[in-house]
Design an enzyme around this catalytic site. Sequence first.
Site, PDB file in Angstrom:
ATOM      1  N   SER A 545      -4.179  -1.777   0.487  1.00 22.31           N
ATOM      2  CA  SER A 545      -5.236  -2.612   1.054  1.00 22.31           C
ATOM      3  C   SER A 545      -6.006  -1.804   2.095  1.00 22.31           C
ATOM      4  CB  SER A 545      -4.622  -3.892   1.636  1.00 22.31           C
ATOM      5  OG  SER A 545      -5.611  -4.841   1.916  1.00 22.31           O
ATOM      6  N   HIS A 663      -3.195  -9.551  -4.994  1.00 21.68           N
ATOM      7  CA  HIS A 663      -3.039  -8.780  -3.771  1.00 21.68           C
ATOM      8  C   HIS A 663      -1.738  -9.111  -3.037  1.00 21.68           C
ATOM      9  CE1 HIS A 663      -5.337  -6.136  -1.042  1.00 21.68           C
ATOM     10  NE2 HIS A 663      -4.653  -6.715  -0.081  1.00 21.68           N
TER      11      HIS A 663
END
Length: 690
Positions: A545, A663
């Site tokens: 990320s 995610h």
Amino acid sequence: MTRQPYPPASRLELVEELHGVPVPDPYRWLEDPNDPATKDWLVGQERLLETGLDALPGREGFRARIAELLGSGSIGAPTWRGERRFFMRRTPGQEHAVLYTVDPGGTERALLDPMALDPTGLTTLDSWQPDKEGRLLAYQVSVGGDEESSLYLMDVAYGDRIEGPIDRCRYSPVAWLPGGEAFYYVRRLPATEVPEGEEQYHRRVYLHKVGTSTEEDVLIFGEGLEKTNYYGVAVSLDGRWLQISASRGTAPRNDLWVADLQASSHSSPDLVVVQEGVDAQSALHFGRDGRLYVFTDREAPRARVCVTDPSDPRFENWRDLIPQDPEAVLTDFAILDGLDRPVMLVGWTRHAISEISVHDLVTGERVGEVPTPGLGTIGGISERPEGGHEAWFGYTDNTTPPSIQRYDARTGETTLWAASPGAIEVPAVDTEQVTYRSADGSEVHMLVISLPGAEGPRPTILYGYGGFGISMTPGYSASVLSWVEAGGTYAIAQLRGGGEQGEEWHRAGMLSHKQNVFDDLHAAAEHLIATGVTTSSRLAISGGSNGGLLVGAALTQRPELYAAVVCSAPLLDMIRYELFGLGATWNVEYGSAEKPDEFAWLHAYSPYHQVREGVSYPATLFTVFQSDTRVHPLHAWKMCAALQHAQASDRPILLRNEAEAGHGARAVSKTVELASDQLTFLAYHTGLTS
């Protein structure tokens, strides 16, 4: 690993002029996942990955050991409501943690099992909130990793679903009113009511009455405010006080309002400003003693606790109860008022190591400390809503699976409340906290984990994040332990941009100061090499990320310093990142390419735009997730194509593009496969042989 030909990827002669600067974007066509050319390219990358990884040794060993270490399971802290308690637990062999309740008679039963909802394992339980009496449960689930939560209601006694789904509830808090007849929550506007491309934004706070259609929900707050605002909402235990907070995206600041629900209606609360237009974050806790407790970093970047009167909560009336500490960061507090001398438990991190102190609730005087199991991480402090003498907190460190500890303020003792359910053998490791100097002389801390008595130089993974005020604290990790047990070293750098040293530390690594984060990582690598832990040919970096942005920038800025890179779910095109996923909510952290000065610093480090032909780049594995609605996988797709075109050495550039994953949360089996692929790749390219 024999280098295979890369799948063909056409390069567009596309150059945009932004603020007078030409910006090439040869792989913009990869931004469209539905383009047949993109699909063909991804199929080619999948074949290349299979060929590359299948040829590497050690994959099965890593897979088996990671699965074994994840067999510890997990346990969550109890949430008490009425005569029931609720908690999460994952036992060995389970793909997801299950929500349990313990009924008034002491009977424990599973309340929500994601695998019972969906045997494929693709459904995740995103959040849950029982009402104040423990009779009803609001919970949110999403499918395939997209995090697009739908909200449901359950009758706890019978386990029956009584309402839902209510869609567009991603990241929605639920604030129950007493009696369980209604709650406040956050929901996005329908796509038909917002401009195209802004469907992820435009949240509002609503009041929902149980048993009625959402068409009858009352709009409470948010109309006409910033489109990227996130909202928090909470109701005090007695139901009198409503608080609403608003923050623009992930900005480290919020506006805050309260309403007295005894003096105004639930559907039309008279909101009074507590904090507005102030560069600080604050949160409120309405005490059972009638005082308002304010957790804030206003004029205190390491945070403090203030007290005031809830009927007049303006800043000028705040009084310090727990002042800012010159070294430790205040992270949490809980009130135990079922004692002759009520106390406040205050959680701190000191250089990312957790501790809890005990203070007189009236004066704030420090009167003791809570014993903790070791030098690790405490995951929040909770108490019974009605008060008492007990508190619970989660604990973990590098070799200890999560456990729940119970503190008794009458005796001052901490005891194990619940351990992770799996019995496993964890390797003994040494964890050393070291300090080093970054490029500008700033002192940075780093945890270095290795086998006892291990001598260097050794294959080493350097991990970092450095953003959004998130701290890198010690924690149980099957990946870390598997790597170290195989003979490697694992280092975790506490870079600027994180929260390890408070809000000033965060801001020293955001916006125009982002280069500090990359410099801190380079300096960590140089320290590991200079002290004999590793060499550049045995050093890998890993991040996901915002940490993917970190390692993406690192491999373009200092390619000679690193042998291998794992770059997971990354941001890499920092000129167009705002156009995809939740990117527009992060311009408060990174800046916006629409503004000339902010464009300049973004363009200076944007990894995709810094790739140069003829450079020998590290072996790089991009791992991305097709259902990721936070960071679109296009970032890695474009960067992968650029690196494959530019690479001057025979070190491979590979892409692992996983379907039906996102995610965040995922099934354990998916975690095992991802982690084993990552470690296998890094082991080969740093010379680790187990």
